[in-house]
Scaffold this motif. Structure first.
Motif: not given
Length: 198
Positions: A99-111, A152-157
């Protein structure tokens, strides 16, 4: 230290049938409104032309290598800003996923719809991450636009699907010749001729 969740054979079969996404070597089920993902390995890790029973030792080697890398990944502080492994999953005491957890606010680039300038900016971040990981002896083995998240708000990948990498003595376990056909040429982003390749 990673904890382990033991699942039943019925649960394992459920994830194989009722998954939200899949890769060459695994099935993925999203949990908790897409903040977590359960990755369950295919029995043959995508080596469709190999007989599972005949090559059992080979597949066990891949499984053991992935488990050792998962343990190492959970210890490395540099991955705190990437998708984080939170536990391993086993069935009949055999490692079958995690199982993994993603950083808060992150979505797939494809979105997202990205301008050329944004694509270049985010690509530079990915390039810097890869160079930094290489300086630590960590080689990412599967970078595609499916495996990059964006705030996209924080401009981080952030990078995800990190189990197919080399960490010290633990090698990349899926051959590039298997990854490439599935990933369509390792295209990171493809939006109306906005392609970026690694």
């Amino acid at each position: 230290m990673l904890t382990n969740i033991e699942i039943t054979k019925e649960e394992l079969e459920y994830y194989k049938i009722n998954h939200d996404n899949h890769g060459k070597e695994s099935y993925i089920k999203y949990i908790d409104n897409h903040t977590k993902a359960r990755k369950i390995f295919r029995e043959n890790f995508g080596y469709d032309n190999l007989d599972i029973e005949k090559y059992d030792e080979f597949f066990e080697g891949i499984r053991e290598n992935k488990l050792r890398k998962a343990i190492e990944l959970s210890k490395i502080k540099v991955f705190e800003n990437e998708v984080k492994l939170i536990n391993t999953i086993s069935c009949n005491k055999k490692f079958v996923g995690y199982d993994t957890v993603k950083p808060k606010g992150m979505r797939a680039v494809a979105d997202y719809y990205l301008t050329r300038k944004e694509v270049a900016e985010y690509f530079k971040q990915i390039e810097n991450k890869i160079e930094y990981f290489h300086s630590l002896g960590i080689v990412i083995g599967d970078i595609t636009w499916f495996n990059v998240l964006l705030d996209k708000e924080r401009k981080e990948v952030a990078l995800c699907d990190l189990d197919n990498m080399q960490i010290g003595k633990y090698k990349i376990d899926i051959l590039p010749s298997m990854i490439e056909p599935f990933c369509a040429g390792t295209c990171l982003m493809n939006q109306k001729n906005r392609c970026l390749y690694v």
